[in-house]
Design a protein around this motif. Structure first.
Motif, mmCIF file in Angstrom:
data_model
loop_
_atom_site.group_PDB
_atom_site.id
_atom_site.type_symbol
_atom_site.label_atom_id
_atom_site.label_comp_id
_atom_site.label_asym_id
_atom_site.label_seq_id
_atom_site.Cartn_x
_atom_site.Cartn_y
_atom_site.Cartn_z
ATOM 1 N N LEU B 56 0.931 -1.166 0.266
ATOM 2 C CA LEU B 56 -0.146 0.217 -0.030
ATOM 3 C C LEU B 56 0.855 1.180 0.025
ATOM 4 O O LEU B 56 2.121 1.152 0.296
ATOM 5 N N ARG B 57 0.306 2.319 -0.147
ATOM 6 C CA ARG B 57 1.074 3.485 -0.132
ATOM 7 C C ARG B 57 0.322 4.630 0.326
ATOM 8 O O ARG B 57 -1.042 4.582 0.126
ATOM 9 N N MET B 58 0.747 5.624 1.127
ATOM 10 C CA MET B 58 0.069 6.748 1.572
ATOM 11 C C MET B 58 0.386 7.927 0.883
ATOM 12 O O MET B 58 1.836 8.179 0.800
ATOM 13 N N PHE B 59 -0.590 8.638 0.310
ATOM 14 C CA PHE B 59 0.009 9.686 -0.590
ATOM 15 C C PHE B 59 -1.003 10.931 -0.490
ATOM 16 O O PHE B 59 -2.235 10.581 0.051
ATOM 17 N N SER B 60 -0.575 12.033 -0.982
ATOM 18 C CA SER B 60 -1.542 13.309 -1.023
ATOM 19 C C SER B 60 -1.215 13.854 -2.551
ATOM 20 O O SER B 60 -0.324 13.358 -3.186
ATOM 21 N N THR B 61 -2.246 14.529 -2.837
ATOM 22 C CA THR B 61 -2.187 15.044 -4.341
ATOM 23 C C THR B 61 -2.476 16.185 -4.270
ATOM 24 O O THR B 61 -3.341 17.085 -3.615
ATOM 25 N N SER B 62 -1.625 17.317 -4.988
ATOM 26 C CA SER B 62 -1.623 18.756 -4.976
ATOM 27 C C SER B 62 -2.622 19.081 -6.122
ATOM 28 O O SER B 62 -3.226 18.398 -6.806
ATOM 29 N N ALA B 63 -2.742 20.404 -6.092
ATOM 30 C CA ALA B 63 -3.821 20.978 -7.047
ATOM 31 C C ALA B 63 -3.489 20.621 -8.321
ATOM 32 O O ALA B 63 -4.371 20.608 -8.939
ATOM 33 N N ASP B 64 -2.398 20.570 -8.718
ATOM 34 C CA ASP B 64 -1.783 20.155 -9.975
ATOM 35 C C ASP B 64 -1.990 18.992 -10.421
ATOM 36 O O ASP B 64 -1.335 18.257 -11.486
ATOM 37 N N SER B 65 -2.519 17.961 -9.465
ATOM 38 C CA SER B 65 -2.726 16.658 -9.335
ATOM 39 C C SER B 65 -1.466 15.844 -9.454
ATOM 40 O O SER B 65 -1.490 14.631 -9.658
ATOM 41 N N SER B 66 -0.358 16.420 -9.075
ATOM 42 C CA SER B 66 0.717 15.672 -8.831
ATOM 43 C C SER B 66 0.795 14.854 -7.467
ATOM 44 O O SER B 66 0.180 15.327 -6.444
ATOM 45 N N GLU B 67 1.233 13.710 -7.496
ATOM 46 C CA GLU B 67 1.137 12.792 -5.804
ATOM 47 C C GLU B 67 2.447 12.971 -5.368
ATOM 48 O O GLU B 67 3.569 13.114 -5.977
ATOM 49 N N HIS B 68 2.379 12.830 -3.992
ATOM 50 C CA HIS B 68 3.499 12.972 -3.250
ATOM 51 C C HIS B 68 3.095 11.749 -2.009
ATOM 52 O O HIS B 68 2.405 11.785 -1.178
ATOM 53 N N ILE B 69 4.221 10.910 -2.048
ATOM 54 C CA ILE B 69 4.129 9.635 -1.226
ATOM 55 C C ILE B 69 4.592 9.857 0.350
ATOM 56 O O ILE B 69 5.867 9.951 0.320
ATOM 57 N N LEU B 70 4.103 9.702 0.994
ATOM 58 C CA LEU B 70 4.515 9.706 2.451
ATOM 59 C C LEU B 70 5.075 8.403 2.768
ATOM 60 O O LEU B 70 5.946 8.380 3.689
ATOM 61 N N GLN B 71 4.380 7.333 2.385
ATOM 62 C CA GLN B 71 4.881 5.964 3.041
ATOM 63 C C GLN B 71 4.344 4.785 2.171
ATOM 64 O O GLN B 71 3.405 5.102 1.503
ATOM 65 N N PHE B 72 5.216 3.991 2.066
ATOM 66 C CA PHE B 72 5.066 2.440 1.452
ATOM 67 C C PHE B 72 4.847 1.566 2.568
ATOM 68 O O PHE B 72 5.572 1.592 3.550
ATOM 69 N N ALA B 73 3.682 0.760 2.502
ATOM 70 C CA ALA B 73 3.509 -0.286 3.417
ATOM 71 C C ALA B 73 3.515 -1.522 2.654
ATOM 72 O O ALA B 73 2.550 -2.045 2.096
ATOM 73 N N PRO B 74 4.714 -2.387 2.932
ATOM 74 C CA PRO B 74 4.596 -3.536 2.045
ATOM 75 C C PRO B 74 4.161 -4.784 3.258
ATOM 76 O O PRO B 74 3.627 -4.493 4.264
ATOM 77 N N GLU B 75 4.186 -5.989 2.745
ATOM 78 C CA GLU B 75 3.685 -6.972 3.759
ATOM 79 C C GLU B 75 4.438 -7.023 4.933
ATOM 80 O O GLU B 75 5.722 -6.594 5.163
ATOM 81 N N ASN B 76 3.800 -7.517 6.082
ATOM 82 C CA ASN B 76 4.214 -7.281 7.475
ATOM 83 C C ASN B 76 4.185 -5.760 7.867
ATOM 84 O O ASN B 76 5.118 -5.572 9.002
ATOM 85 N N GLY B 77 3.822 -4.852 7.106
ATOM 86 C CA GLY B 77 4.118 -3.319 7.461
ATOM 87 C C GLY B 77 2.436 -3.011 8.068
ATOM 88 O O GLY B 77 1.679 -3.659 7.922
ATOM 89 N N TRP B 78 2.627 -1.803 8.710
ATOM 90 C CA TRP B 78 1.381 -1.237 9.268
ATOM 91 C C TRP B 78 1.084 0.097 8.530
ATOM 92 O O TRP B 78 2.074 0.934 8.249
ATOM 93 N N THR B 79 -0.121 0.384 8.444
ATOM 94 C CA THR B 79 -0.339 1.719 7.920
ATOM 95 C C THR B 79 -1.589 2.356 8.447
ATOM 96 O O THR B 79 -2.688 1.710 8.503
ATOM 97 N N LEU B 80 -1.769 3.650 8.669
ATOM 98 C CA LEU B 80 -2.949 4.354 8.850
ATOM 99 C C LEU B 80 -2.867 5.928 8.866
ATOM 100 O O LEU B 80 -1.247 6.324 8.878
ATOM 101 N N ASP B 81 -3.819 6.803 8.783
ATOM 102 C CA ASP B 81 -3.382 8.194 8.828
ATOM 103 C C ASP B 81 -3.443 8.429 10.478
ATOM 104 O O ASP B 81 -4.706 8.526 10.865
ATOM 105 N N VAL B 82 -2.349 8.702 11.210
ATOM 106 C CA VAL B 82 -2.420 8.536 12.587
ATOM 107 C C VAL B 82 -3.157 9.746 13.173
ATOM 108 O O VAL B 82 -3.838 9.711 14.038
#
Lengths: 193, 193
Positions: B56-82
């Motif tokens: 999985l990935r956690m990302f945000s999208t800018s006004a110009d629709s470009s994406e910025h990735i905060l985190q990759f979560a592979p197998e055995n990883g945890w993810t959430l917007d804390v």
DNA sequence: TGAAAGTATGGTCAAATGACCTCTTTTTGA
DNA sequence: TCAAAAAGAGGTCATTTGACCATACTTTCA
């Protein structure tokens, strides 16, 4: 014992007066001159630090001797190298005073016992950690998505008072841009206004 | 109940089998298709998520629709917007599957009760949070001090397997550089080798 | 299986940025 | 108080970076 800090705890927590006294009584007060270090690369971070007055910064120095600032800690702020403190391993960063400052220090042993004895103090500490996580995630997002000018503007918006207290080169070292770029940004903003 | 996750807990914690069962039994399993979202900007993050397989990935999208990735979560990883999870406020980010994935979800109510009932599980969770803090501080330092090429190299060193799993544009979105710059870096490295 | 979407690469050009330098002003601390 | 250090501004130039474009290749999924 440390009236400023006790007032801080009174207004920011719901700790009982006796617990405030206990936390306060274990703190050691230090006075720092400008540019005095409390942690240098390679040393182990042995204290939690609360800033009563003045301002500290956490930074690292590159091979070419340029500095990169991870955190500013003004009055009523906390600072430490959490990884070095937690694991008691050599630190990769420095912490030093930008202004003449007064700080309180707790040893890890003392602070740990305060946290486990006073659940409300532990949850207050957790809140501060959480705020740091939120803030740093936002900072990372800004680094990823914003131009130097946008980063500078958001810095000014977020910390209006810092502009008057910090040398511009430190703001540049915090924003990840050169002092030249920062000067240019400020120049063009002057022309616009 | 969820054998992969139970094995994970066995090897990464010292929890008693009955506690492992309890944690596992409260998880809800979901299968995700490629590009399926589990959290979108504006929604409230209601679950802690463990990745059994996929990425999985956690990302945000800018006004110009470009994406910025905060985190990759592979197998055995945890993810959430804390921040969204803690405060139950609308999220500023998205979380979606990069590959077909299998995840486990716990509601906040369930997870909170597990943490307070099983102190060893709480301290395991604290460890994961701490690791994240250390990692993100290092990432910030790299953003401040390293060139795009150095950032790419440290990414490859740190996550060698990701190069084969992730599209380059996502690596660029994680490093804060354009895909063009990343292509150029790879091109010159090819010539050198 | 085949059309459509996604992905990587590279050319070109303009803009942004940093390195290096000087000069002036301000601040510091002995 | 005064010499020394630090800070801010700006000039110049080379380099880096990104935007925009086209092309070729690969993957996806209906």
């Amino acid at each position: 014992m440390h009236p400023h800090f006790e007032t801080y705890l009174q207004t920011h927590t719901t700790l009982l007066p006796e617990n405030i006294q206990r936390v306060s009584s274990m703190a050691i007060r230090h006075t720092l001159r400008r540019n005095e270090f409390i942690l240098s690369t390679g040393e182990i971070c042995r204290h939690k630090v609360f800033v009563i007055s003045g301002m500290l910064r956490m930074f690292s120095t590159s091979a070419d001797s340029s500095e990169h600032i991870l955190q500013f800690a003004p009055e009523n702020g906390w600072t430490l190298d959490v990884e070095s403190y937690d694991k008691q391993i050599p630190s990769l960063v420095n912490i030093s005073a930008i202004e003449p400052s007064v700080i309180l220090c707790w040893t890890k042993a003392d602070f740990t016992s305060l946290l486990s004895d006073i659940p409300q103090f532990k949850s207050f500490a957790d809140q501060i950690v959480a705020r740091n996580i939120y803030y740093n995630r936002q900072r990372m997002l800004t680094m990823l998505s914003a131009t130097p000018e946008e980063r500078y503007e958001s810095f000014v918006r977020e910390f209006p008072g810092y502009l008057l207290r910090l040398p511009l080169r430190m703001i540049a070292a915090y924003l990840g841009i050169s002092i030249k770029t920062l000067t240019r940004i400020r120049h063009t903003q002057l022309l616009r206004s």
